[in-house]
Motif scaffolding. Structure first.
Motif, PDB file in Angstrom:
ATOM      1  N   ASP A  57       1.092  -1.037   0.046  1.00 12.30           N
ATOM      2  CA  ASP A  57      -0.003   0.011   0.168  1.00 12.30           C
ATOM      3  C   ASP A  57       0.872   1.324   0.054  1.00 12.30           C
ATOM      4  N   ALA A  58       0.831   2.082  -1.096  1.00 16.14           N
ATOM      5  CA  ALA A  58       1.806   3.058  -1.331  1.00 16.14           C
ATOM      6  C   ALA A  58       1.411   4.199  -0.032  1.00 16.14           C
ATOM      7  N   LYS A  59       0.228   4.264   0.466  1.00 17.36           N
ATOM      8  CA  LYS A  59       0.228   5.283   1.516  1.00 17.36           C
ATOM      9  C   LYS A  59       0.403   4.711   2.760  1.00 17.36           C
ATOM     10  N   LYS A  60       1.225   3.591   2.747  1.00 12.08           N
ATOM     11  CA  LYS A  60       1.767   3.254   3.756  1.00 12.08           C
ATOM     12  C   LYS A  60       3.354   3.287   4.020  1.00 12.08           C
ATOM     13  N   ARG A  61       3.961   3.750   2.756  1.00 12.15           N
ATOM     14  CA  ARG A  61       5.214   3.670   2.748  1.00 12.15           C
ATOM     15  C   ARG A  61       6.153   4.576   3.419  1.00 12.15           C
ATOM     16  N   ASN A  62       5.338   5.810   4.094  1.00 10.41           N
ATOM     17  CA  ASN A  62       5.899   6.794   4.710  1.00 10.41           C
ATOM     18  C   ASN A  62       5.797   6.416   6.262  1.00 10.41           C
ATOM     19  N   GLY A  63       6.979   6.225   6.872  1.00 16.15           N
ATOM     20  CA  GLY A  63       6.934   5.885   8.190  1.00 16.15           C
ATOM     21  C   GLY A  63       7.858   6.624   9.134  1.00 16.15           C
ATOM     22  N   GLU A  64       8.028   6.347  10.414  1.00  6.91           N
ATOM     23  CA  GLU A  64       8.558   7.146  11.274  1.00  6.91           C
ATOM     24  C   GLU A  64       9.621   6.245  11.895  1.00  6.91           C
ATOM     25  N   ASP A  65      10.943   6.479  12.060  1.00  4.57           N
ATOM     26  CA  ASP A  65      11.825   5.653  12.771  1.00  4.57           C
ATOM     27  C   ASP A  65      12.368   6.380  14.051  1.00  4.57           C
ATOM     28  N   VAL A  66      12.938   5.681  14.914  1.00  4.15           N
ATOM     29  CA  VAL A  66      13.472   6.279  16.205  1.00  4.15           C
ATOM     30  C   VAL A  66      14.938   5.788  16.227  1.00  4.15           C
ATOM     31  N   ILE A  67      15.808   6.587  16.845  1.00  4.76           N
ATOM     32  CA  ILE A  67      17.023   6.516  17.113  1.00  4.76           C
ATOM     33  C   ILE A  67      17.040   6.529  18.672  1.00  4.76           C
ATOM     34  N   VAL A  68      17.737   5.375  19.445  1.00  7.84           N
ATOM     35  CA  VAL A  68      17.775   5.830  20.825  1.00  7.84           C
ATOM     36  C   VAL A  68      19.457   5.736  21.061  1.00  7.84           C
TER      37      VAL A  68
END
Length: 630
Positions: free
Chosen positions: A262-273
């Motif tokens: 799903d192209a709409k779900k290809r934007n995400g958020e990653d975290v760096i700890v």
């Protein structure tokens, strides 16, 4: 940019695999958060290795739980030209793709397997590497027009880089327990939350990483932090990540996914700890220069001796201000002697008679040595000896001539009026016996393990004379009143500013019976008084002394007792990574009585393995721990 610079830039290695969850997008952010100085770099969820190739650490351990992936990297490191030769023959063709996909890996050579893995990865749909329950690769053909199948320059650059690092296949916790040390930089890129059908893509394996696994990972990060490691962790912007790492710096960044249908779900958020190491209140563990007097210690092969760890022990102890030391389990006396060379008042103790004898000779004793007339008297044949050794131990450890010499010296030592001279002479005789024996122990009879070294060619009398000289040279006055005791460490009621504890190490892999290995010289020092020889045994040993360090449970209780009794002293404890109680248990016990507890881990190899029949694999390579409580 000059042409030479362009060529150099092109030669810099980059990942050889397209990787779902790879860190190309985050590389610059991660580089900005990497420590400026660190020991070695460790990445136990290696995957495509994007951050590793961006960081280019000088010393590194890279690892993954997937054997196919690790096999690929090891093969590229050692035989890249054959991998390239195989890749050159592989076309971007659908029929060829499915034909190669169906081939069983075990039917191929290592270089063919490596080429197959790279080819399938570069030409399959979205660079995924999904396997079914049988472990078979099942991603469809990608229909790319011009995929990069064989980047020869990059493969060679990657090969050169991988050849310089340690590559390990294993569970991340095992890898970290075996390799991580204070000052190291650990990068953790586990399968992301939430657990989904895509979680296994990242690991190149059908195994998944569940929420409980992430909680265990969080616990491991606490251990790494307390050990003194720098840690960076990546994950998705998930509530559990924020819950688990609330006490650390957590930053959120927008990223783009490449595996969602799903192209709409290809934007995400990653975290760096970002996890900084627990601040140490003092710098410990660095090698130091020892006193020249330390070079005169009469060392010999002795089970558990800390001869090779003396620098480390002093580097820890030297951070404290103290005047007196209690060495509860002196053994070879090398640690007691080291503290004496550093001008400390030393109280040395051991339950073995011959060990206590050596401590009296070179630790407690500040000035008495054996003179020429003493040596002449000790080596003279008065004809009054009892032939006890010659008759009891005939053909067991030494030849008849040496056995008679032992009986002769035994009798002459009893004639010496000064107790300290008797100690000097007995310490020399014990040292001569240990050096004369192959491997320095008495658990076997005969003359096996003769490696041709000089010590084995000398007569026992020659060994004795050399030992006297060595012990005489070790005697010196440090201006303190030092004492040596012969007793049970659990009963000793002595106190000092610093207490060093080096007990017998309990391990289910081996025994810790010092008496079994040294019963002959222990009997010699005691003149076999108060012991019962077991005539039915081939070695003529006697019953071992009772010790609370014979089981894991009793060792745990013994540590607790010692820590409680000496809670007002600085505590330094030597113990091994393959022994029980565990590192965590000892730290927990020590924390009951000390406000600050730290541990230094040192790579170490013992002289005695746990399984002597396995010359090259006898479990003697461990980490030696120095626990510090203050």
């Amino acid at each position: 940019m000059f042409l030479a610079d362009i060529k150099t830039a092109r030669a810099l290695p980059k990942p050889i695999l397209k990787w779902a969850g790879g860190k190309q997008q985050l590389s610059d952010l991660l580089l900005a958060r990497a420590p400026k100085k660190y020991g070695k770099y460790i990445e136990p969820f290696f995957g495509g290795g994007a951050f590793f190739f961006a960081l280019m650490p000088t010393s590194a351990v890279i690892a993954d739980a997937n054997p196919e992936l690790i096999e690929l990297y090891k093969t590229v490191a050692t035989d890249v030209e054959r991998v390239i030769d195989n890749l050159r023959t592989m076309p971007n063709d659908k029929d060829f793709y499915y034909q190669l996909r169906s081939v069983k890996r075990e039917e191929l050579s290592l270089t063919e397997r490596a080429a197959r893995t790279i080819y399938l990865n570069r030409t399959c749909y979205n660079g995924l590497y999904r396997v079914n329950r049988k472990g078979e690769f099942n991603v469809p053909f990608g229909h790319y027009k011009k995929p990069t199948i064989c980047d020869e320059d990059n493969l060679r650059a990657v090969s050169e880089r991988l050849a310089q690092v340690r590559i390990v296949c294993g569970d991340y916790k095992q890898v970290l327990r075996e390799t991580a040390e204070a000052g190291d930089f650990v990068f953790l890129d586990p399968p992301y939350l939430p657990v989904s059908k895509y979680a296994d893509f990242k690991r190149y394996t059908k195994e998944q990483f569940y929420e409980d696994d992430h909680r265990e990972l969080a616990e491991e990060i606490v251990r790494l932090k307390d050990l003194g490691c720098h840690v960076l962790l990546t994950n998705s912007n998930h509530s559990l990540v924020h819950e688990l790492f609330a006490e650390y710096k957590v930053e959120v960044f927008n990223t783009r996914r490449y595996i969602s249908c799903d192209a709409k779900k290809r934007n995400g958020e990653d975290v760096i700890v970002s996890v900084e190491p627990t601040p140490r209140l003092f710098a410990i563990g660095q090698p130091v220069v020892m006193s020249e007097q330390m070079n005169l210690f009469p060392a010999t092969r002795y089970m558990g001796s800390k001869q090779n760890l003396i620098n480390r022990i002093w580097s820890v102890a030297s951070e404290f201000k103290f005047d007196s030391v209690l060495d509860l389990f002196a053994g070879s006396s090398v640690v007691s002697y080291m503290f004496k060379t550093q001008g400390k008042q030393v109280l040395s103790n051991d339950y073995m008679t011959f060990s206590a004898c050596l401590s009296r000779a070179v630790v407690q004793n500040n000035q008495v040595t054996l003179k020429e007339n003493d040596i002449e008297m000790l080596t003279s044949d008065t004809g009054t000896h009892d032939n006890f050794v010659a008759s009891t131990f005939k053909d067991l450890y030494f030849i008849d001539e040496d056995n008679l010499f032992l009986d002769q010296v035994r009798a002459n030592i009893k004639r010496m009026k000064e107790p300290i001279k008797r100690d000097l002479a007995m310490a020399a005789l014990v040292r001569a016996c240990i050096k004369k024996r192959p491997r320095g122990i008495f658990t076997y009879t005969g003359f096996r393990y003769d490696d041709g070294r000089k010590d084995l060619k000398l007569t026992l009398k020659e060994q004795f004379l050399e030992a006297i000289q060595a012990i005489n040279e070790a005697v010196f006055d440090n201006g303190k009143t030092n004492q040596a005791f012969h007793g049970d460490a659990m009963e000793l009621r002595r106190h000092a500013d610093l207490v060093y504890i080096d007990p017998p190490y309990y391990s289910p892999l081996s025994d810790n019976e010092y008496v079994r290995r040294y019963h002959f010289v222990e009997g010699l020092a005691r003149d076999w008084q108060g012991v019962v020889l077991q005539d039915n045994t081939k070695t003529k040993k006697f019953k071992s002394y009772p010790t609370p360090f014979s089981t894991a449970g009793s060792a745990y209780d013994a540590f607790n007792t010692l820590f409680r009794r000496h809670r007002k002293s600085i505590l330094i404890v030597s113990y091994s990574s393959n022994s029980l109680p565990t590192q965590e248990q000892i730290l927990g016990l020590m924390a009951r009585y000390k406000a600050n507890v730290e541990v230094v881990a040192v790579d170490y190899r013992y002289s005695f393995g746990n399984q002597g029949h396995k010359v090259s694999d006898n479990h003697n390579k461990v980490q030696e721990y120095l626990f510090v409580g203050y």
